[in-house]
Design a protein around this motif. Structure first.
Motif, mmCIF file in Angstrom:
data_model
loop_
_atom_site.group_PDB
_atom_site.id
_atom_site.type_symbol
_atom_site.label_atom_id
_atom_site.label_comp_id
_atom_site.label_asym_id
_atom_site.label_seq_id
_atom_site.Cartn_x
_atom_site.Cartn_y
_atom_site.Cartn_z
ATOM 1 N N LEU A 77 0.827 -1.203 0.000
ATOM 2 C CA LEU A 77 0.000 0.000 0.000
ATOM 3 C C LEU A 77 0.868 1.263 0.000
ATOM 4 C CD1 LEU A 77 -2.809 1.238 0.062
ATOM 5 C CD2 LEU A 77 -2.777 1.040 2.545
ATOM 6 N N ILE A 78 1.953 1.253 0.760
ATOM 7 C CA ILE A 78 2.876 2.395 0.786
ATOM 8 C C ILE A 78 3.477 2.621 -0.597
ATOM 9 C CG2 ILE A 78 5.103 3.179 1.686
ATOM 10 C CD1 ILE A 78 4.312 1.802 4.361
ATOM 11 N N GLU A 79 3.900 1.541 -1.243
ATOM 12 C CA GLU A 79 4.496 1.669 -2.583
ATOM 13 C C GLU A 79 3.475 2.152 -3.611
ATOM 14 O OE1 GLU A 79 6.393 -2.058 -3.440
ATOM 15 O OE2 GLU A 79 8.050 -1.644 -2.054
ATOM 16 N N ARG A 80 2.224 1.633 -3.516
ATOM 17 C CA ARG A 80 1.177 2.095 -4.440
ATOM 18 C C ARG A 80 0.862 3.569 -4.215
ATOM 19 N NH1 ARG A 80 -3.964 -0.057 -4.448
ATOM 20 N NH2 ARG A 80 -3.820 -0.710 -2.289
ATOM 21 N N ALA A 81 0.840 3.997 -2.948
ATOM 22 C CA ALA A 81 0.588 5.406 -2.638
ATOM 23 C C ALA A 81 1.716 6.274 -3.185
ATOM 24 C CB ALA A 81 0.444 5.606 -1.132
ATOM 25 N N GLY A 82 2.933 5.803 -3.044
ATOM 26 C CA GLY A 82 4.079 6.541 -3.588
ATOM 27 C C GLY A 82 3.975 6.698 -5.096
ATOM 28 N N LYS A 83 3.631 5.614 -5.787
ATOM 29 C CA LYS A 83 3.495 5.679 -7.249
ATOM 30 C C LYS A 83 2.354 6.606 -7.654
ATOM 31 C CE LYS A 83 5.685 1.326 -8.334
ATOM 32 N NZ LYS A 83 5.568 -0.027 -8.842
ATOM 33 N N GLU A 97 14.317 8.923 2.803
ATOM 34 C CA GLU A 97 14.303 9.671 1.545
ATOM 35 C C GLU A 97 12.990 9.460 0.795
ATOM 36 O OE1 GLU A 97 17.701 8.432 -0.715
ATOM 37 O OE2 GLU A 97 19.135 9.293 0.695
ATOM 38 N N PHE A 98 12.532 8.213 0.763
ATOM 39 C CA PHE A 98 11.289 7.889 0.072
ATOM 40 C C PHE A 98 10.102 8.584 0.729
ATOM 41 C CE2 PHE A 98 7.704 4.713 -0.290
ATOM 42 C CZ PHE A 98 7.350 5.040 -1.591
ATOM 43 N N SER A 99 9.999 8.494 2.059
ATOM 44 C CA SER A 99 8.865 9.130 2.749
ATOM 45 C C SER A 99 8.941 10.656 2.645
ATOM 46 C CB SER A 99 8.785 8.678 4.204
ATOM 47 O OG SER A 99 9.949 9.051 4.905
ATOM 48 N N SER A 100 10.144 11.202 2.641
ATOM 49 C CA SER A 100 10.299 12.649 2.471
ATOM 50 C C SER A 100 9.846 13.082 1.079
ATOM 51 C CB SER A 100 11.767 13.035 2.702
ATOM 52 O OG SER A 100 11.970 14.398 2.481
ATOM 53 N N ALA A 101 10.179 12.301 0.066
ATOM 54 C CA ALA A 101 9.750 12.605 -1.304
ATOM 55 C C ALA A 101 8.228 12.489 -1.428
ATOM 56 C CB ALA A 101 10.441 11.666 -2.295
ATOM 57 N N MET A 102 7.637 11.500 -0.736
ATOM 58 C CA MET A 102 6.179 11.354 -0.736
ATOM 59 C C MET A 102 5.525 12.576 -0.076
ATOM 60 S SD MET A 102 5.572 7.320 0.221
ATOM 61 C CE MET A 102 3.795 7.442 0.282
ATOM 62 N N GLN A 103 6.120 13.063 1.025
ATOM 63 C CA GLN A 103 5.580 14.224 1.731
ATOM 64 C C GLN A 103 5.626 15.462 0.832
ATOM 65 O OE1 GLN A 103 4.399 13.995 5.126
ATOM 66 N NE2 GLN A 103 3.452 15.874 4.404
ATOM 67 N N LYS A 108 2.763 19.270 -2.865
ATOM 68 C CA LYS A 108 2.568 19.805 -4.216
ATOM 69 C C LYS A 108 1.144 19.518 -4.699
ATOM 70 C CE LYS A 108 4.592 19.548 -8.819
ATOM 71 N NZ LYS A 108 5.584 18.882 -9.681
ATOM 72 N N LEU A 109 0.626 18.309 -4.416
ATOM 73 C CA LEU A 109 -0.735 17.947 -4.814
ATOM 74 C C LEU A 109 -1.756 18.837 -4.111
ATOM 75 C CD1 LEU A 109 -2.611 15.917 -6.338
ATOM 76 C CD2 LEU A 109 -2.599 14.543 -4.257
#
Length: 186
Positions: A77-83, A97-103, A108-109
């Motif tokens: 679910l985390i990976e799908r949300a990231g995509k 780094e991944f969670s920071s990029a998601m934030q 931006k959204l």
């Protein structure tokens, strides 16, 4: 006195050797069983031995198609949300780094599409059915092993799907256009 011709003696020799070899094989089979019994391996020789009930349950829990791993569901679910936010986990070296990029992508959204865009994304990912927000998913991405709100929501959902008496019910699986399998109704 009877004399035995050389051709008869050869046939007699062959018969004697065949007979003595058969006797050894029969003795060997009995000896193997005796040795196995003496060593406490009486019922454990042969391919027909059946597993015990405990061994069957352990095997089922490891290899059952219906076994649900909450941590795997959470990471998926985390990976799908990231995509969905335009962030691919494989592009980053660490969870932070991944969670920071998601934030950043979520910020931006929100700036571009507002709360309606966020609600739409949550609905698309099925987060509304779980009762969690995209922010909860991003927070969970920082530490996927934590027992956080997302983990509890997934456990609750799986508990409801399994039934109150914790019996394993068959899980319906569907495939989307990309060939990705997911539980039906999600």
């Amino acid at each position: 006195m009877t004399t035995v011709t050389p051709s008869n003696s050869a046939a007699l020799l062959i018969l004697q050797q065949t007979r003595s070899a058969g006797a050894v094989e029969q003795d060997g089979a009995g000896t193997d069983a005796l040795v196995a019994t003496a060593n406490g391996l009486d019922g454990k020789i042969g391919s027909a031995a059946q597993p015990t009930q405990a061994q069957s349950k352990i095997s089922e829990s490891f290899f059952s198609v219906n076994h649900v791993n909450i941590n795997k569901l959470k990471i998926d679910l985390i990976e799908r949300a990231g995509k969905a936010l335009g962030v691919d986990a494989s592009d980053y070296g660490s969870r932070e780094e991944f969670s920071s990029a998601m934030q950043k992508a979520l910020g931006k959204l929100k700036a571009e599409g507002g709360d309606m865009a966020v609600k739409s994304l949550e609905k698309e990912l099925g987060l509304d059915k779980l009762g969690v927000s995209i922010q909860d998913v991003i927070d969970s991405a920082k530490d996927p092993d934590a027992n956080d709100k997302l983990t509890k929501a997934l456990e609750k959902q799986e508990g409801e799907e399994q039934g109150d008496d914790n019996r394993s019910e068959p899980l319906s699986i569907v495939s989307d256009d990309n060939g990705t399998y997911r539980p039906a109704g999600s």
